[in-house]
Scaffold this motif. Structure first.
Motif, PDB file in Angstrom:
ATOM      1  N   GLY A  11     -47.813 -24.401 -57.894  1.00 51.47           N
ATOM      2  CA  GLY A  11     -48.037 -24.803 -55.941  1.00 51.47           C
ATOM      3  C   GLY A  11     -47.575 -26.544 -56.095  1.00 51.47           C
ATOM      4  O   GLY A  11     -47.356 -27.083 -57.229  1.00 51.47           O
ATOM      5  N   THR A  12     -48.281 -26.566 -55.243  1.00 51.91           N
ATOM      6  CA  THR A  12     -47.669 -28.367 -55.413  1.00 51.91           C
ATOM      7  C   THR A  12     -49.002 -28.944 -55.594  1.00 51.91           C
ATOM      8  O   THR A  12     -48.450 -30.717 -56.480  1.00 51.91           O
ATOM      9  CB  THR A  12     -48.000 -28.277 -53.277  1.00 51.91           C
ATOM     10  OG1 THR A  12     -46.802 -27.760 -52.569  1.00 51.91           O
ATOM     11  CG2 THR A  12     -47.885 -29.824 -53.061  1.00 51.91           C
ATOM     12  N   ARG A  82     -41.667 -24.363 -52.721  1.00 52.06           N
ATOM     13  CA  ARG A  82     -40.414 -24.229 -52.839  1.00 52.06           C
ATOM     14  C   ARG A  82     -39.401 -25.497 -52.560  1.00 52.06           C
ATOM     15  O   ARG A  82     -40.763 -26.535 -52.165  1.00 52.06           O
ATOM     16  CB  ARG A  82     -40.229 -23.065 -51.117  1.00 52.06           C
ATOM     17  CG  ARG A  82     -40.771 -21.939 -51.711  1.00 52.06           C
ATOM     18  CD  ARG A  82     -40.997 -21.031 -50.156  1.00 52.06           C
ATOM     19  NE  ARG A  82     -41.206 -22.611 -49.079  1.00 52.06           N
ATOM     20  CZ  ARG A  82     -40.998 -21.807 -47.936  1.00 52.06           C
ATOM     21  NH1 ARG A  82     -41.166 -21.044 -46.998  1.00 52.06           N
ATOM     22  NH2 ARG A  82     -42.139 -22.631 -46.941  1.00 52.06           N
ATOM     23  N   GLU A  83     -38.659 -26.065 -52.515  1.00 53.10           N
ATOM     24  CA  GLU A  83     -37.226 -27.035 -51.820  1.00 53.10           C
ATOM     25  C   GLU A  83     -37.863 -27.909 -52.440  1.00 53.10           C
ATOM     26  O   GLU A  83     -37.261 -29.441 -52.617  1.00 53.10           O
ATOM     27  CB  GLU A  83     -37.392 -28.095 -50.677  1.00 53.10           C
ATOM     28  CG  GLU A  83     -38.148 -26.506 -49.147  1.00 53.10           C
ATOM     29  CD  GLU A  83     -39.089 -25.855 -49.059  1.00 53.10           C
ATOM     30  OE1 GLU A  83     -40.126 -26.441 -49.641  1.00 53.10           O
ATOM     31  OE2 GLU A  83     -38.918 -24.894 -47.957  1.00 53.10           O
ATOM     32  N   TRP A 102     -41.172 -31.153 -52.022  1.00 54.11           N
ATOM     33  CA  TRP A 102     -40.707 -31.165 -50.897  1.00 54.11           C
ATOM     34  C   TRP A 102     -41.310 -31.719 -49.760  1.00 54.11           C
ATOM     35  O   TRP A 102     -40.401 -32.553 -48.818  1.00 54.11           O
ATOM     36  CB  TRP A 102     -41.058 -29.543 -50.200  1.00 54.11           C
ATOM     37  CG  TRP A 102     -42.813 -29.349 -49.981  1.00 54.11           C
ATOM     38  CD1 TRP A 102     -42.659 -29.138 -51.534  1.00 54.11           C
ATOM     39  CD2 TRP A 102     -43.521 -28.755 -49.535  1.00 54.11           C
ATOM     40  NE1 TRP A 102     -45.054 -29.230 -51.004  1.00 54.11           N
ATOM     41  CE2 TRP A 102     -44.855 -28.893 -50.015  1.00 54.11           C
ATOM     42  CE3 TRP A 102     -43.594 -29.970 -47.725  1.00 54.11           C
ATOM     43  CZ2 TRP A 102     -46.108 -29.114 -49.166  1.00 54.11           C
ATOM     44  CZ3 TRP A 102     -44.686 -29.497 -47.209  1.00 54.11           C
ATOM     45  CH2 TRP A 102     -45.888 -29.454 -48.078  1.00 54.11           C
ATOM     46  N   TYR A 134     -36.913 -32.256 -45.779  1.00 57.64           N
ATOM     47  CA  TYR A 134     -37.815 -31.235 -46.233  1.00 57.64           C
ATOM     48  C   TYR A 134     -36.812 -30.262 -47.759  1.00 57.64           C
ATOM     49  O   TYR A 134     -37.224 -30.137 -48.316  1.00 57.64           O
ATOM     50  CB  TYR A 134     -37.606 -30.503 -45.225  1.00 57.64           C
ATOM     51  CG  TYR A 134     -39.030 -29.563 -45.374  1.00 57.64           C
ATOM     52  CD1 TYR A 134     -39.626 -29.003 -46.626  1.00 57.64           C
ATOM     53  CD2 TYR A 134     -39.021 -27.889 -44.526  1.00 57.64           C
ATOM     54  CE1 TYR A 134     -40.699 -27.865 -46.934  1.00 57.64           C
ATOM     55  CE2 TYR A 134     -39.680 -26.777 -44.676  1.00 57.64           C
ATOM     56  CZ  TYR A 134     -40.553 -26.777 -45.915  1.00 57.64           C
ATOM     57  OH  TYR A 134     -41.486 -25.676 -45.718  1.00 57.64           O
ATOM     58  N   ASP A 246     -43.142 -19.578 -52.873  1.00 56.58           N
ATOM     59  CA  ASP A 246     -44.960 -18.889 -51.821  1.00 56.58           C
ATOM     60  C   ASP A 246     -45.170 -18.458 -50.969  1.00 56.58           C
ATOM     61  O   ASP A 246     -45.918 -17.715 -50.795  1.00 56.58           O
ATOM     62  CB  ASP A 246     -45.568 -20.484 -52.804  1.00 56.58           C
ATOM     63  CG  ASP A 246     -45.441 -21.372 -52.088  1.00 56.58           C
ATOM     64  OD1 ASP A 246     -44.129 -21.512 -51.042  1.00 56.58           O
ATOM     65  OD2 ASP A 246     -45.794 -22.338 -52.376  1.00 56.58           O
ATOM     66  N   GLN A 247     -44.345 -18.961 -49.955  1.00 57.12           N
ATOM     67  CA  GLN A 247     -44.957 -18.652 -48.233  1.00 57.12           C
ATOM     68  C   GLN A 247     -44.015 -17.243 -48.754  1.00 57.12           C
ATOM     69  O   GLN A 247     -44.922 -16.218 -47.764  1.00 57.12           O
ATOM     70  CB  GLN A 247     -43.704 -19.742 -47.897  1.00 57.12           C
ATOM     71  CG  GLN A 247     -44.569 -20.969 -47.684  1.00 57.12           C
ATOM     72  CD  GLN A 247     -46.364 -20.977 -48.139  1.00 57.12           C
ATOM     73  OE1 GLN A 247     -46.792 -20.473 -46.989  1.00 57.12           O
ATOM     74  NE2 GLN A 247     -46.830 -21.961 -48.712  1.00 57.12           N
ATOM     75  N   THR A 268     -52.274 -26.990 -48.665  1.00 60.07           N
ATOM     76  CA  THR A 268     -51.193 -28.436 -48.264  1.00 60.07           C
ATOM     77  C   THR A 268     -51.038 -28.198 -47.055  1.00 60.07           C
ATOM     78  O   THR A 268     -51.248 -29.166 -46.721  1.00 60.07           O
ATOM     79  CB  THR A 268     -49.922 -28.579 -49.418  1.00 60.07           C
ATOM     80  OG1 THR A 268     -50.940 -28.174 -51.226  1.00 60.07           O
ATOM     81  CG2 THR A 268     -49.940 -30.343 -49.629  1.00 60.07           C
TER      82      THR A 268
HETATM   83  O1  LIG Z   1     -47.400 -25.153 -53.125  1.00 60.18           O
HETATM   84  P1  LIG Z   1     -47.611 -25.134 -50.997  1.00 60.18           P
HETATM   85  O2  LIG Z   1     -48.341 -23.601 -51.487  1.00 60.18           O
HETATM   86  O3  LIG Z   1     -48.195 -26.223 -50.868  1.00 60.18           O
HETATM   87  O4  LIG Z   1     -46.349 -24.196 -51.117  1.00 60.18           O
HETATM   88  C1  LIG Z   1     -45.416 -25.661 -50.495  1.00 60.18           C
HETATM   89  C2  LIG Z   1     -44.054 -25.194 -49.863  1.00 60.18           C
HETATM   90  O5  LIG Z   1     -43.674 -23.996 -50.398  1.00 60.18           O
HETATM   91  C3  LIG Z   1     -43.072 -26.119 -49.568  1.00 60.18           C
HETATM   92  O6  LIG Z   1     -41.982 -25.514 -49.048  1.00 60.18           O
END
Ligand SMILES: O=P(O)(O)OC[C@H](O)CO
Ligand SMILES: Nc1ncnc2c1ncn2[C@@H]1O[C@H](COP(=O)(O)OP(=O)(O)O)[C@@H](O)[C@H]1O
Length: 504
Positions: A11-12, A82-83, A102, A134, A246-247, A268
């Motif tokens: 994750g982020t 992602r990204e 991202w 993004y 992840d989404q 996040t």
């Molecule tokens: O890692 P998360 O849960 O913040 O998710 C981030 C997303 O995939 C960004 O598009």
């Protein structure tokens, strides 16, 4: 006996490894945060080597906590922020630059330049995305244009790109010693380079960006055996058999497999995904078109997505940058001491505004300040910002689909916050429902991997694992709901048109 599946959730803010049993229950987990690097205003980076090291550590920790070995694990699934773009030299295994995250907005000039010919939506029909900072594509271009020697090495075929799924998979399967350079359709659909119809890289767009095709990973489905873990690793010879951004993974983990089903994940940022089945639907209301999942040779499921850049990270900002709270849950305690927001609205446009506005010129704003306002009102307004942004995205989904959602399944770190969930139901006017397992992101990746190796037999079996934990019913009358939305929208207008040649 292989009784479990392990999912890596990169994750982020952190990397987790979670081990699930056949009923979808969590058996054990390991988690490590990594550094958030902010070299300049608007820039956000991660150290990809740190992420890979943390991945190995959390796998070890999850296995040892449950006293399991690789022999107990049927398959590995990967899910990821992602990204976020990693570019590395496949001959040395070294990234040529930090991962560009991202949320990073440094590529706005690239976006503006590319938009001159054909506008910001020039590739949207093909890839489902507007030109925006993004997505991975602009970040890859930035690295090739700005890192010394990168373009030459890329043209010589030595540099490769991946989102963090691809980086983790490549390392897990051997790195320089035969690592598999593959991504899945859901991650590929976040680059700006994948044609949604063919599910392949589009040479024309790669050419416009000046990105050699040799850098790009092979695109595979979300559920199949990509390779096995390298003999040097703890999980050696275990098949890696599922990858989902992840989404999309959270949507899968919520068992939202059918057309018309949706979920919203509060981490996040916040990401609402609406399954449109085998149909590619182009939004008229500021949503992205993306791939939801693809199981082996079956047809893909597509989705509409409302991406909100800043939700939980606003709470982190109150904690880390303002020192207003010492932990995220404390925001609920502060907010509970006041009966309303005292007239304050916070528009957290730290990376511009994403869905449904797509306004890179916006920056964060706190409006409605008077001498009456105290930090408790600010805490409340920060929580409310998540709910207002979600309402705007849900309105867009309803407008696009023509059939209003009658309830919303939720998950992610912020759904632990009761006050926020109640306010969310109030401002949406529909029930908000939390499942028993809120680690739906990791669960979705585990499901994809488990399906590929026959650990789970079909989607029906996965659906029967889903069960409700808690439901928040809307309690606010509609006039008050609309009054607050009107003020929120007014606040949003105040955040726009802030960036100019002097302000980034
Ligand atoms: O890692 P998360 O849960 O913040 O998710 C981030 C997303 O995939 C960004 O598009
Ligand atoms: N009780 C809480 N109230 C509000 N926000 C919270 C709470 N607990 C965690 N958060 C926020 O949720 C986010 C963490 O959620 P998580 O799903 O782990 O995020 P990610 O997957 O994006 O790393 C953080 O941004 C944190 O500020």
């Amino acid at each position: 006996m292989n009784q479990y599946v392990i999912a890596i959730d990169q994750g982020t803010t952190s990397t987790r490894a979670i081990i699930f049993d056949h009923s979808g229950a969590i058996v054990s987990s390991g988690q490590m945060e990594h550094e958030q690097i902010f070299p300049k205003a608007g820039w956000v980076e991660h150290n990809a080597a740190e992420i890979w090291n943390n991945t190995r550590e959390v796998i070890a920790s999850a296995l040892s906590k449950a006293n399991l070995t690789r022999h107990d694990i049927a398959a590995v699934g990967i899910t990821n922020q992602r990204e976020t773009a990693v570019v590395w030299d496949k001959t040395t295994g070294e990234p040529v630059y930090n991962a560009i995250v991202w949320q990073d907005t440094r590529t706005q000039d690239i976006v503006d330049e590319l938009s001159k010919d054909g506008g910001g939506d020039r590739f949207k029909q093909k890839v489902g995305l507007p030109l925006a900072t993004y997505f991975s594509g602009t970040k890859i271009k930035w690295i090739l244009d700005n890192v010394d020697g990168a373009r030459e090495k890329a043209e010589a075929g030595n540099l490769v790109f991946g989102n963090t799924d691809c980086w983790v998979l490549w390392n897990l399967t051997g790195g320089v010693d035969g690592g598999v350079h593959v991504t899945d359709v859901t991650n590929a659909s976040r680059t700006l380079f994948m044609d949604l119809e063919t599910l392949q890289w589009d040479d024309e767009i790669l050419g416009v960006f000046g990105v050699p095709r040799s850098m790009m990973p092979e695109i595979k489905s979300s559920s199949e055996v990509y390779g096995t873990v390298h003999t040097s690793q703890l999980l050696r010879e275990t098949p890696v058999a599922g990858i989902l951004g992840d989404q999309q993974a959270a949507t899968f983990g919520q068992a939202a497999f059918e057309t018309g089903e949706a979920k919203n994940t509060y981490g996040t940022g916040c990401f609402l995904i609406f399954n449109t089945g085998e149909e590619i639907v182009h939004s008229k209301n500021g949503l992205l078109t993306t791939v939801g999942y693809k199981l082996g040779d079956a047809k893909p499921h597509y989705a509409l997505e409302g991406s909100i850049a800043v939700t939980g990270s606003l709470i982190q900002w109150l904690r880390d940058n303002l020192g207003m709270i010492s932990s995220a849950p404390e925001v609920e305690t502060l907010a509970a001491t006041v009966k309303d927001n005292g007239g304050v609205y916070i528009v957290p446009a730290f990376s511009g505004l994403f869905a449904p506005y797509w306004r890179p010129d916006a920056r964060g704003a706190i409006v409605g300040l008077t001498r009456f306002v105290n930090k408790n009102h600010i805490a409340r307004a920060a929580l409310e910002a998540t709910a207002f942004q979600t309402r705007e995205v849900l309105d867009a989904v309803n407008a696009d689909s023509g059939v209003p959602l009658t309830e919303l399944k939720v998950d992610g770190g912020m759904v632990a916050n009761d006050a926020l969930m109640q306010f969310q139901a109030d401002i949406l006017g529909v029930p908000v429902i939390r499942p028993k397992v809120i680690e739906t992101t990791a669960l979705g990746a585990a499901y994809a991997a488990g399906l590929a190796v026959g650990f789970w037999k079909d989607l029906g079996e996965l659906s029967s694992n889903w069960s409700e934990d808690k439901r928040w019913e809307p309690q606010l009358d509609q006039a008050e709901q609309e009054r607050q939305m009107r003020l929120w929208r007014k606040a949003v207008t105040k955040s726009m048109d802030w960036v100019d040649e002097d302000v980034q």
